[in-house]
Design a protein around this motif. Structure first.
Motif, PDB file in Angstrom:
ATOM      1  N   TRP A  97       0.522  -1.077   0.162  1.00  8.71           N
ATOM      2  CA  TRP A  97      -0.166  -0.071   0.334  1.00  8.71           C
ATOM      3  C   TRP A  97       0.564   1.562   0.079  1.00  8.71           C
ATOM      4  O   TRP A  97       2.488   1.431   0.634  1.00  8.71           O
ATOM      5  CB  TRP A  97      -0.863   0.042   1.652  1.00  8.71           C
ATOM      6  CG  TRP A  97      -1.640  -1.161   1.680  1.00  8.71           C
ATOM      7  CD1 TRP A  97      -1.364  -2.338   2.025  1.00  8.71           C
ATOM      8  CD2 TRP A  97      -3.255  -1.447   0.648  1.00  8.71           C
ATOM      9  NE1 TRP A  97      -2.398  -3.177   2.454  1.00  8.71           N
ATOM     10  CE2 TRP A  97      -3.287  -2.829   1.423  1.00  8.71           C
ATOM     11  CE3 TRP A  97      -3.867  -0.945   0.876  1.00  8.71           C
ATOM     12  CZ2 TRP A  97      -4.934  -3.153   2.055  1.00  8.71           C
ATOM     13  CZ3 TRP A  97      -5.158  -0.859   0.688  1.00  8.71           C
ATOM     14  CH2 TRP A  97      -5.998  -1.822   0.712  1.00  8.71           C
ATOM     15  N   ARG A 129      -1.436  -0.573  -4.354  1.00  5.29           N
ATOM     16  CA  ARG A 129      -2.532   0.134  -4.006  1.00  5.29           C
ATOM     17  C   ARG A 129      -2.987   1.264  -2.965  1.00  5.29           C
ATOM     18  O   ARG A 129      -2.193   1.625  -1.988  1.00  5.29           O
ATOM     19  CB  ARG A 129      -3.500  -1.351  -2.857  1.00  5.29           C
ATOM     20  CG  ARG A 129      -3.768  -2.345  -2.879  1.00  5.29           C
ATOM     21  CD  ARG A 129      -3.990  -3.287  -2.235  1.00  5.29           C
ATOM     22  NE  ARG A 129      -4.254  -5.030  -2.534  1.00  5.29           N
ATOM     23  CZ  ARG A 129      -4.998  -5.698  -2.708  1.00  5.29           C
ATOM     24  NH1 ARG A 129      -5.815  -5.393  -2.054  1.00  5.29           N
ATOM     25  NH2 ARG A 129      -5.042  -6.906  -2.657  1.00  5.29           N
ATOM     26  N   THR A 181     -10.253  -4.426   4.250  1.00  5.46           N
ATOM     27  CA  THR A 181      -9.583  -3.207   2.835  1.00  5.46           C
ATOM     28  C   THR A 181     -10.251  -3.043   2.439  1.00  5.46           C
ATOM     29  O   THR A 181     -10.178  -1.976   1.364  1.00  5.46           O
ATOM     30  CB  THR A 181      -8.242  -5.041   2.840  1.00  5.46           C
ATOM     31  OG1 THR A 181      -9.303  -5.640   2.205  1.00  5.46           O
ATOM     32  CG2 THR A 181      -6.945  -4.990   3.100  1.00  5.46           C
TER      33      THR A 181
END
Length: 297
Positions: free
Chosen positions: A222, A260, A291
């Motif tokens: 992420w 992400r 998530t």
């Protein structure tokens, strides 16, 4: 004019402990608190009031120190929550200018995340946060802050720490690494083979890798950057100058990197763990494995 060099602060060697398990956590905490107390007395005797105060605070009975080393800039790993029974564990890796002398601000971030996890966790889910000051961070205004040397030195220690952590929490706990600023370079260097579920890059100047795939990690990767973060102005490139790599490559929030990317709001470089912020709420969701609830940039 030559800059003044701070005198070396005397401190004891770290407590000699066997590998920590869930059953010996309290003993480890007590031993490291005692070591911090001795370090405080030695620093005070040396006339360094700032370090003595920092060490004394860490020695307080309420502190859960998984590791402590008062030598040099200092190192520590502090636990928030019940680590032995945690289903979700987050480890914070700090960036530049973090030492025992400035530890308070790093601790504030870890405590804020733990409060958010406690509020957002489903009933029956145990959480813990660890503030891992496990390496000598570079100064923000220095050549070490634009090269991977400190990260290369830190990576083996981070891998070893995570291995030891799995020996405490067990293989079924979910482990998230939250890496801020230069700390993301450390995480990038350590990522290959690191046993974590999620790897989060915050305000990152780059990781030294061209893409998330090049990190060679099984973890979900992420990335986020606040709208007011000055790191957006840092050139995202790396060049070899006389055998030394300068810069950290691809911007982790760029599509080319492949992470992400999630929303961090409009905060600045030090605001990722600000209570009540969109970023902190998203970080808690990632740590908790929620998530689908993460808001994206």
């Amino acid at each position: 004019m030559t800059a003044a060099v701070r005198p070396r602060i005397p401190a004891p060697a770290p407590a000699d402990l066997a590998p920590v398990t869930a059953a010996t956590l309290e003993e480890a905490y007590a031993a490291n608190r005692a070591n911090a107390g001795l370090a405080a007395r030695m620093a005070a005797g040396h006339g360094d009031r700032r370090r003595a105060a920092a060490d004394r605070a860490l020695a307080a009975p309420s502190r859960r120190l998984l590791a402590f080393d008062g030598r040099g800039a200092g190192r520590a790993a502090e636990v928030f929550g019940d680590l032995a029974h945690a289903d979700r564990v987050a480890v914070l890796v700090p960036g530049s200018d973090t030492s025992l002398d400035t530890y308070g601000r790093f601790r504030t971030a870890a405590a804020a995340l733990h409060r958010a996890l406690t509020r957002q966790a489903p009933a029956g889910t145990g959480t813990a946060v660890i503030a891992w000051l496990g390496y000598t961070t570079p100064a923000t205004v220095s050549t070490t802050a634009i090269t991977p040397d400190r990260a290369d030195e830190a990576a083996p220690d981070l891998r070893e720490f995570v291995r030891g952590l799995r020996g405490i929490t067990g293989p079924d706990s979910r482990l998230t690494l939250l890496c801020h600023s230069y700390g993301s370079v450390v995480c990038g260097r350590a990522a290959d083979g690191l046993d974590v579920d999620d790897l989060v890059l915050l305000g990152s100047p780059g990781t030294g890798a061209d893409s998330a795939a090049d990190l060679r990690t099984r973890a979900r990767v992420w990335a986020a950057r606040g709208g007011g973060d000055w790191v957006a102005e840092v050139p995202h490139t790396d060049v070899d100058l006389f055998g030394t790599t300068v810069g950290f490559g691809t911007d982790p929030v760029s599509p080319a990197f492949g992470a992400r990317v999630f929303s961090a709001g409009d905060g600045g470089h030090s605001d990722y763990f600000r209570p009540g912020s969109a970023c902190l709420a998203n970080l808690a969701r990632i740590v908790l494995g929620e998530t689908s609830e993460v808001t994206h940039a």
